[in-house]
Design a protein around this motif. Structure first.
Motif, mmCIF file in Angstrom:
data_model
loop_
_atom_site.group_PDB
_atom_site.id
_atom_site.type_symbol
_atom_site.label_atom_id
_atom_site.label_comp_id
_atom_site.label_asym_id
_atom_site.label_seq_id
_atom_site.Cartn_x
_atom_site.Cartn_y
_atom_site.Cartn_z
ATOM 1 N N LEU A 230 8.330 -4.085 2.048
ATOM 2 C CA LEU A 230 8.437 -2.640 2.247
ATOM 3 C C LEU A 230 7.307 -1.903 1.532
ATOM 4 C CD1 LEU A 230 9.999 -0.142 3.230
ATOM 5 C CD2 LEU A 230 11.362 -0.287 1.126
ATOM 6 N N TRP A 231 7.092 -2.217 0.252
ATOM 7 C CA TRP A 231 6.023 -1.545 -0.497
ATOM 8 C C TRP A 231 4.648 -1.921 0.031
ATOM 9 C CZ3 TRP A 231 6.856 2.598 -3.047
ATOM 10 C CH2 TRP A 231 8.074 2.811 -3.690
ATOM 11 N N VAL B 103 2.188 1.051 1.421
ATOM 12 C CA VAL B 103 0.847 1.237 0.842
ATOM 13 C C VAL B 103 -0.221 0.874 1.856
ATOM 14 C CG1 VAL B 103 -0.737 0.477 -0.970
ATOM 15 C CG2 VAL B 103 1.665 0.884 -1.514
ATOM 16 N N GLY B 104 -0.009 -0.196 2.610
ATOM 17 C CA GLY B 104 -0.994 -0.620 3.601
ATOM 18 C C GLY B 104 -1.190 0.391 4.711
ATOM 19 N N VAL B 105 -0.089 0.966 5.208
ATOM 20 C CA VAL B 105 -0.182 1.920 6.314
ATOM 21 C C VAL B 105 -0.782 3.239 5.843
ATOM 22 C CG1 VAL B 105 1.134 3.284 7.977
ATOM 23 C CG2 VAL B 105 1.684 0.874 7.631
ATOM 24 N N ILE C 138 -4.000 -3.284 -2.605
ATOM 25 C CA ILE C 138 -5.337 -2.687 -2.531
ATOM 26 C C ILE C 138 -6.230 -3.503 -1.599
ATOM 27 C CG2 ILE C 138 -7.401 -2.098 -3.859
ATOM 28 C CD1 ILE C 138 -5.019 -0.232 -4.271
ATOM 29 N N PHE C 139 -6.085 -4.814 -1.646
ATOM 30 C CA PHE C 139 -6.856 -5.684 -0.746
ATOM 31 C C PHE C 139 -6.507 -5.398 0.706
ATOM 32 C CE2 PHE C 139 -7.338 -10.188 1.021
ATOM 33 C CZ PHE C 139 -8.680 -10.010 1.301
ATOM 34 N N CYS D 221 1.028 -5.098 9.010
ATOM 35 C CA CYS D 221 1.397 -5.331 7.613
ATOM 36 C C CYS D 221 2.613 -6.245 7.485
ATOM 37 C CB CYS D 221 1.668 -3.996 6.907
ATOM 38 S SG CYS D 221 0.202 -2.983 6.603
ATOM 39 N N VAL D 222 3.644 -5.986 8.280
ATOM 40 C CA VAL D 222 4.854 -6.806 8.184
ATOM 41 C C VAL D 222 4.554 -8.252 8.559
ATOM 42 C CG1 VAL D 222 7.168 -7.159 9.119
ATOM 43 C CG2 VAL D 222 6.395 -4.849 8.546
#
Length: 320
Positions: A102-103, A107-109, A190-191, A253-254
């Motif tokens: 979830l986090w 953060v990625g989106v 961050i990556f 991301c998922v």
């Protein structure tokens, strides 16, 4: 005689008939053409439908079979119904991986979207060497993830790597970015943002290019500030593209396995284990296909729900 002829002509006109012929032939020809077009469309569409069923339908069916059986990579095993789903949902490891996923997704989106939006707005201005700058900004997306993860490992993996050495020289200690659980999770996120912002930048740039410049000129004449133009003109006009990019990036991301696995392997102490990494370990390391595929099904269900919610926002933005 003339009145009879006129009445006959009016009657024929109401029925769609010509002065000397029948309208049935014209209607029949149209219906035949429509039926022929429908048959042609059906036969043209059929190969694609069959191909999609074979490519997606059969693997999905097999996954459903494995999720409801207590088997392994070699044999299907006994039928257990929803026991695999119950064991997965009652596992602390699943909820820990779900929390990190979830986090990682949030953060990625939104991290990549904010960064991509800012750079897309910057590229609309006249900057020196703008073409070369655009190419450089695309490199994180173009470079293979194996190369990127190797570069980031060289930067942060050990106490003697470049970034920890810089912190130590500044008197800030020696952070262990991939050994400390909290720092490892932060580094992976961050990556992901670094790898994904070029995609968001391209999506946003394409949306901004479709906005008519006269809208901003009219807003300026009405006394609107730059911030008001951004919040009340730019964001609403690119909302459709924004929601689409959010849907795609959420799926990315998922389902992102290499970004996490190549950088941390899911560690330390499972701090960066996402659902897709947990499913991989369950199937290919623990050889428990039932629970592993059940995790994948739960991921898919979550993505469908999120996609439907965002798709409704797309429809609302289109209506507005």
């Amino acid at each position: 005689m003339s009145s009879t002829t006129a009445q006959s002509g009016l009657a024929r006109a109401r029925k769609g008939l010509g002065p000397g012929g029948s309208g049935d032939g014209s209607l029949n020809r149209k219906s035949k053409l429509s039926a022929q077009a429908s048959r042609t469309f059906f036969w043209l569409l059929l190969p694609s439908v069959v191909l999609l069923v074979l490519i997606h339908g059969y693997p999905l069916f097999q996954a459903g079979v494995q999720a409801t059986h207590n088997g392994n990579l070699i044999e299907t095993g006994a039928f257990v119904g929803v026991d695999n789903f119950q064991s997965v949902l009652s596992s602390p490891a699943f909820w820990k991986a779900a929390q990190f996923t979830l986090w990682f997704t949030i953060v990625g989106v939104f991290g990549s979207w904010v960064m991509g939006l800012g750079l897309a707005l910057l590229l609309r201005t006249k900057i020196p060497a703008g073409g070369a700058f655009k190419v450089l900004l695309l490199l994180p997306w173009v470079v293979p993830i194996v190369v990127s993860s190797t570069a980031w490992n060289w930067l942060v993996a050990t106490p003697d790597s470049l970034v920890p050495s810089m912190f130590r020289n500044l008197g800030l200690g020696t952070p262990l970015f991939l050994a400390d659980p909290a720092l490892a999770g932060f580094t992976v996120m961050i990556f992901k943002v670094w790898c994904s912002f070029p995609f968001m930048m391209m999506m946003t740039s394409a949306a901004l290019a479709s906005v008519d410049g006269t809208v901003y000129e009219a807003a300026s004449m009405d006394g609107a500030s730059r911030f008001q133009q951004f919040t009340q003109i730019t964001l609403p006009l690119i909302a459709r593209s924004t929601y689409i990019s959010w849907i795609l990036m959420t799926i990315f991301c998922v389902n992102d396995f290499p970004t996490i696995y190549l950088l941390t392997g899911g560690g330390p102490v499972d701090a960066t284990t996402s659902l897709v990494v947990l499913a991989y370990r369950t199937v290919f390391q623990d050889f428990a296909t039932g629970p592993g595929v059940a995790i994948a099904f739960l991921m898919t269900l979550t993505l469908v729900v999120v996609s439907v919610i965002l798709y409704r926002q797309i429809r609302k933005s289109s209506v507005e």
